[in-house]
Design an enzyme around this catalytic site. Sequence first.
Site, PDB file in Angstrom:
ATOM      1  N   SER A 116       0.831  -1.202   0.000  1.00 14.80           N
ATOM      2  CA  SER A 116       0.000   0.000   0.000  1.00 14.80           C
ATOM      3  C   SER A 116       0.871   1.260   0.000  1.00 14.80           C
ATOM      4  O   SER A 116       1.629   1.480  -0.951  1.00 14.80           O
ATOM      5  CB  SER A 116      -0.967  -0.040   1.196  1.00 14.80           C
ATOM      6  OG  SER A 116      -2.011   0.886   1.034  1.00 14.80           O
ATOM      7  N   ASP A 170     -10.101  -4.848  -4.164  1.00 13.53           N
ATOM      8  CA  ASP A 170      -9.483  -3.832  -3.305  1.00 13.53           C
ATOM      9  C   ASP A 170     -10.298  -2.538  -3.350  1.00 13.53           C
ATOM     10  O   ASP A 170     -10.455  -1.926  -4.402  1.00 13.53           O
ATOM     11  CB  ASP A 170      -8.043  -3.566  -3.779  1.00 13.53           C
ATOM     12  CG  ASP A 170      -7.213  -2.783  -2.775  1.00 13.53           C
ATOM     13  OD1 ASP A 170      -7.787  -1.960  -2.031  1.00 13.53           O
ATOM     14  OD2 ASP A 170      -5.987  -2.977  -2.746  1.00 13.53           O
ATOM     15  N   HIS A 201      -7.987  -5.491   0.196  1.00 12.67           N
ATOM     16  CA  HIS A 201      -6.722  -4.796   0.444  1.00 12.67           C
ATOM     17  C   HIS A 201      -5.973  -5.566   1.520  1.00 12.67           C
ATOM     18  O   HIS A 201      -5.998  -5.216   2.698  1.00 12.67           O
ATOM     19  CB  HIS A 201      -7.012  -3.357   0.892  1.00 12.67           C
ATOM     20  CG  HIS A 201      -5.819  -2.458   0.863  1.00 12.67           C
ATOM     21  ND1 HIS A 201      -5.171  -2.120  -0.304  1.00 12.67           N
ATOM     22  CD2 HIS A 201      -5.152  -1.814   1.855  1.00 12.67           C
ATOM     23  CE1 HIS A 201      -4.168  -1.312  -0.032  1.00 12.67           C
ATOM     24  NE2 HIS A 201      -4.126  -1.109   1.272  1.00 12.67           N
TER      25      HIS A 201
END
Length: 223
Positions: A116, A170, A201
């Site tokens: 991320s 996601d 995610h």
Amino acid sequence: MTSTIEKIHGTGNPTHAIIWLHGLGATADDFVPVLPYLKLAQVPTVRLVFPQAPDRPITVNGGYVMPGWYDIKGSDISDKEDLPGISESQKTLEALIEQQIAKGIASENIIIAGFSQGGAVAYYTGIRLKHKVAGILALSTYLPFAQNAQAQHTGINLKTPVMAMHGRADAVVPYGMGKASADEMTKLGYPLQWQDYAMEHSVIPEQLVDIGRWINSVFAESK
């Protein structure tokens, strides 16, 4: 220098390293538990470095202070691009690479990885490095300031393997954003490999096996 957690895989002095950056709101120990699932080869010996992001107010979360590599102002791509914060984290990652070089590990034997926000920093820094690295691992992430990439990338890592992985469900970093960033990296000339998964995610066991396989392959080539 930011605080780090370090783990050694293998025996003897490490000759290779992985610098792995966590995501927003997480901590340096976030990815330490996944190590056994990667099934890394016993040779070479690898030093795994997990740095801790500084605490900072995150605008999209009402200014709440949490570990973050940069600020996020909103959900739009332009609101995710905090140049001062990303530049600061770029310098942190570059310093961590220099630290490993000073400890005797060639830059060509270092993988930079991140999830991320951490992956965004790995992407952003990786194409601007003055050193060639072994690989770039970008998990559930995107390429910040893609519009500047053509002018700013050094080209030093144009032959460096890049692995980008993303969840098709996601909702934090949308699949389309991740894929567009991967396509931009390919357009720049980087040998990017793309894999997606039926996940949100996150990171899943199947993916960890694939990550380990990729790391083993990269390090086998960098000996």
